[in-house]
Scaffold this active site. Structure first.
Site, PDB file in Angstrom:
ATOM      1  N   ASP A  21       0.891  -1.300   0.159  1.00  0.00           N
ATOM      2  CA  ASP A  21       0.061  -0.021  -0.014  1.00  0.00           C
ATOM      3  C   ASP A  21       0.710   1.394  -0.151  1.00  0.00           C
ATOM      4  OD1 ASP A  21      -1.866   1.988   0.443  1.00  0.00           O
ATOM      5  OD2 ASP A  21      -2.224   1.274   2.434  1.00  0.00           O
ATOM      6  N   ASN A  23      -0.260   4.372  -0.133  1.00  0.00           N
ATOM      7  CA  ASN A  23      -1.189   5.757   0.181  1.00  0.00           C
ATOM      8  C   ASN A  23      -1.747   5.530   1.464  1.00  0.00           C
ATOM      9  OD1 ASN A  23      -3.211   4.298  -0.657  1.00  0.00           O
ATOM     10  ND2 ASN A  23      -3.758   5.596  -2.371  1.00  0.00           N
ATOM     11  N   ASP A  25      -4.493   3.801   2.536  1.00  0.00           N
ATOM     12  CA  ASP A  25      -5.687   3.546   2.561  1.00  0.00           C
ATOM     13  C   ASP A  25      -6.130   2.054   2.994  1.00  0.00           C
ATOM     14  OD1 ASP A  25      -5.281   2.233   0.318  1.00  0.00           O
ATOM     15  OD2 ASP A  25      -6.737   3.171  -0.977  1.00  0.00           O
ATOM     16  N   ASP A  29      -1.745  -0.929  -3.815  1.00  0.00           N
ATOM     17  CA  ASP A  29      -2.429  -0.395  -5.045  1.00  0.00           C
ATOM     18  C   ASP A  29      -1.014  -0.427  -6.394  1.00  0.00           C
ATOM     19  OD1 ASP A  29      -0.299   1.151  -4.250  1.00  0.00           O
ATOM     20  OD2 ASP A  29      -1.758   2.093  -2.833  1.00  0.00           O
ATOM     21  N   ASP A  98      -5.317  -9.969 -15.871  1.00  0.00           N
ATOM     22  CA  ASP A  98      -6.548 -10.923 -15.367  1.00  0.00           C
ATOM     23  C   ASP A  98      -7.661 -10.157 -16.160  1.00  0.00           C
ATOM     24  OD1 ASP A  98      -8.089 -12.783 -14.331  1.00  0.00           O
ATOM     25  OD2 ASP A  98      -6.808 -12.657 -12.395  1.00  0.00           O
ATOM     26  N   ASP A 194     -10.365 -15.519 -16.825  1.00  0.00           N
ATOM     27  CA  ASP A 194     -11.105 -15.733 -15.803  1.00  0.00           C
ATOM     28  C   ASP A 194     -12.139 -16.893 -16.283  1.00  0.00           C
ATOM     29  OD1 ASP A 194     -11.612 -15.333 -12.774  1.00  0.00           O
ATOM     30  OD2 ASP A 194     -13.517 -14.877 -13.816  1.00  0.00           O
ATOM     31  N   HIS A 309      -4.634 -17.048  -5.290  1.00  0.00           N
ATOM     32  CA  HIS A 309      -5.734 -15.965  -4.692  1.00  0.00           C
ATOM     33  C   HIS A 309      -6.983 -16.851  -4.051  1.00  0.00           C
ATOM     34  CE1 HIS A 309      -6.985 -15.536  -8.451  1.00  0.00           C
ATOM     35  NE2 HIS A 309      -8.326 -15.182  -8.105  1.00  0.00           N
TER      36      HIS A 309
HETATM   37  C1  NOJ Z   1     -12.072 -17.153 -10.854  1.00  0.00           C
HETATM   38  C2  NOJ Z   1     -11.323 -16.207  -9.746  1.00  0.00           C
HETATM   39  O1  NOJ Z   1      -9.887 -16.605  -9.834  1.00  0.00           O
HETATM   40  C3  NOJ Z   1     -11.838 -15.957  -8.851  1.00  0.00           C
HETATM   41  O2  NOJ Z   1     -11.498 -15.253  -7.745  1.00  0.00           O
HETATM   42  C4  NOJ Z   1     -13.489 -15.454  -8.778  1.00  0.00           C
HETATM   43  O3  NOJ Z   1     -13.931 -15.307  -7.667  1.00  0.00           O
HETATM   44  C5  NOJ Z   1     -14.202 -16.160  -9.875  1.00  0.00           C
HETATM   45  N1  NOJ Z   1     -13.195 -16.458 -11.051  1.00  0.00           N
HETATM   46  C6  NOJ Z   1     -15.188 -15.251 -10.607  1.00  0.00           C
HETATM   47  O4  NOJ Z   1     -14.714 -14.350 -11.489  1.00  0.00           O
END
Ligand code: NOJ
Length: 538
Positions: A21, A23, A25, A29, A98, A194, A309
């Site tokens: 981060d 800034n 908040d 970022d 992404d 995605d 993630h």
């Molecule tokens: C896969 C992504 O990696 C995930 O984080 C997201 O919630 C779903 N697709 C929906 O876009």
């Protein structure tokens, strides 16, 4: 086999809101990422995968886009993005974005128009029906949401706030392609696409026999037509790298997405490990690797990853994050970087960051977990029990802020972090890792260097010499007369590995190991807990 830069690359995933981060908040970022680019470059990686940073109400942390052409305020602005791209390139790295094209946010102007009336020109840009079928979405009990204004239901594979686009509509597709060109023309180096296996929906939406098995959402007929069109109209015109998120796919199906003669995507993430293997299951893992190798090798390219993630940190989920955290993190790294496919590092993995257990549901942020929690508690289940059952796989395990040092909030922010920092940041942090020559960090660095120096690590054929062994994983990679042997003791105890006859007579030269010495006698290897070795055989 055709040699390409993205087969040779190591990818580092930046979940920017938890990275750094700049800034105060409480959110990481793009400026913060710029400030830490030297750190990423020093690790030796080639490509950065940036999680979505487009304008978004942020219900699903950026995977609900409301404007594809803007950067969300939390992340920064377009000027900062352009600078980021430039700074990445200046350091000899590449940047892939992404991109979410299966759905948008319900706040996207397209959806606002679409839901405004049945005869709105954008009505057909989303999927509307008079009656829902019995499908579940990833995040809610039904994949359909009733919209009072027009008395119909719209379809959403994920949260209610993420309506699916109607890919059958040509205008939608053209609009998406135009937007993809916008980003590619800026000079980005590719996309992580995605939920790409979800683009096509089945004719008539028949009810599922078992609505809990949500495979029906993916790999429906028509998906490859869309991807081939996308390739033809967009992707093939750029020297880029694409990786598709393809859930519930077999190697045979997977090859349709990434076959080199298919003109669709370069590589994929399949989820036979991360989605379908909740805890370490060695024999199964080996079978998965073997099947995917046999299914793709020479024809299409795979990825290697054990967390991201959405999936709990690997050392917690598949290793030992307590007694053998450092050894185990190094073993898992060895695995990911020496199996066939492009390896991915999820931020913090390179210092052996672990998962987290928060005491209350309020401390969690993950919409998937929170919706599931609410659903189960509404059924009358004990809230504490529900919380415990969801903790291991909560997506927040991997989303806690990056641990830079042992100062407050791990040096991630001077404000209040959007998600609590893992309390173990005093011991596990970048500063500590950089100061310790035996840290997980330096082991990653060595692994990455090896990949750059030895083509066998990328293009070598693969053979498993330990199919039925529940603890030892031993396999070779071989290219043009160069043969490597990788031996991993994935367990908390000592084990002995007797080299098979075929490998026994070769001279062994240790290239990398995660203990300071090696114990062996003749053809017997004595392996300590979570020990990993890479040998060159001559
Ligand atoms: C896969 C992504 O990696 C995930 O984080 C997201 O919630 C779903 N697709 C929906 O876009």
């Amino acid at each position: 086999m055709k040699r390409t830069w993205w087969k040779e690359a190591v990818v580092y995933q930046v979940y920017w809101r938890s990275f750094f981060d700049s800034n105060g908040d409480g959110y990481g970022d793009l400026e913060g990422l710029i400030q830490k680019l030297d750190y990423i470059r020093d690790l030796g990686v080639d490509v950065i995968w940036l999680n979505p940073c487009y304008e978004s109400p942020d219900k699903d942390n950026g995977y609900d886009i409301s404007d594809y052409y803007r950067i969300m305020d939390k992340a920064g602005d377009m000027e900062t993005f352009d600078r980021l791209l430039n700074e990445v390139h200046k350091r000899g790295m590449k940047l892939i974005m992404d991109l979410v094209v299966n759905h948008t946010s319900d706040q996207h102007p397209w959806f606002i128009e679409s839901r405004s009336s049945k005869d709105n020109p954008k009505r057909d840009w989303y999927i509307w029906r008079d009656k829902p079928n019995n499908w579940r979405s990833y995040f809610t009990p039904s994949a359909w949401e009733y919209d009072e204004k027009t008395g119909q239901y719209y379809f959403h594979s994920f949260a209610v706030e993420q309506p699916d686009l109607n890919w059958e509509n040509e205008e939608v597709r053209e609009e998406i392609y135009k937007m993809m060109r916008f980003w590619l023309d800026k000079g980005i180096d590719g996309f992580r696409l995605d939920a790409i296996a979800l683009l096509a929906k089945p004719e008539g939406f028949p009810d599922a026999e078992n609505p809990y098995d949500i495979r029906y959402l993916t790999n429906n007929p028509g998906v490859h037509d869309y991807l081939q069109e996308m390739h033809e109209k967009v992707l093939k015109h750029y020297d880029i790298f694409t990786v598709g998120e393809v859930a519930f796919v077999s190697p045979e199906e997977g090859l349709k997405y990434v076959g080199e003669d298919r003109n669709e995507l370069h590589t994929l993430f399949h989820f036979e490990v991360c989605d379908e293997m909740p805890t370490w299951d060695p024999i199964r893992f080996k079978q998965i690797q073997k099947r995917w190798y046999e299914g793709l090798w020479g024809k299409g390219w795979n990825s290697q990853f054990l967390n991201n993630h959405d999936h709990t940190r690997q050392v917690t989920r598949y290793g030992n994050d307590k007694q053998f955290r450092v050894e185990s993190a190094k073993l898992l790294a060895t695995l990911v970087h020496t199996l066939p496919g492009t390896p991915y590092i999820y931020q913090g993995e390179e210092i052996g960051m672990t998962g987290v257990k928060f005491d209350t549901i309020e401390d969690y942020n993950d919409i998937a977990m929170k919706n599931k929690y609410a659903e189960e508690v509404a059924k009358g289940r004990d809230p504490k029990e529900v919380l415990e059952s969801l903790q291991l796989l909560s997506r927040d395990n991997s989303r806690t802020p990056m641990q830079w040092d042992d100062s407050e909030h791990a040096g991630f922010t001077t404000g209040t972090p959007w998600l609590k920092v893992n309390p173990n940041y005093k011991e596990i942090n970048v500063k500590q890792a950089l100061a310790d020559p035996n840290s997980v960090y330096y082991y990653y660095k060595k692994l990455i260097q090896l990949r750059k120096q030895h083509a066998v690590m990328v293009y070598g054929t693969f053979r498993d010499f330990s199919e039925h062994d529940p603890y030892i994983y031993a396999y070779t990679r071989e290219l043009d007369g160069v043969r490597w042997l990788i031996v991993l003791n994935h367990c908390d105890n000592d084990n002995v590995y007797e080299l098979p006859e075929e490998l026994a007579s070769a001279h062994r030269h240790l290239l990398l190991g995660n203990y300071t010495d090696v114990k062996e006698e003749g053809t017997t290897l004595y392996m300590r807990p979570h020990e990993a070795r890479i040998y060159a055989l001559q």
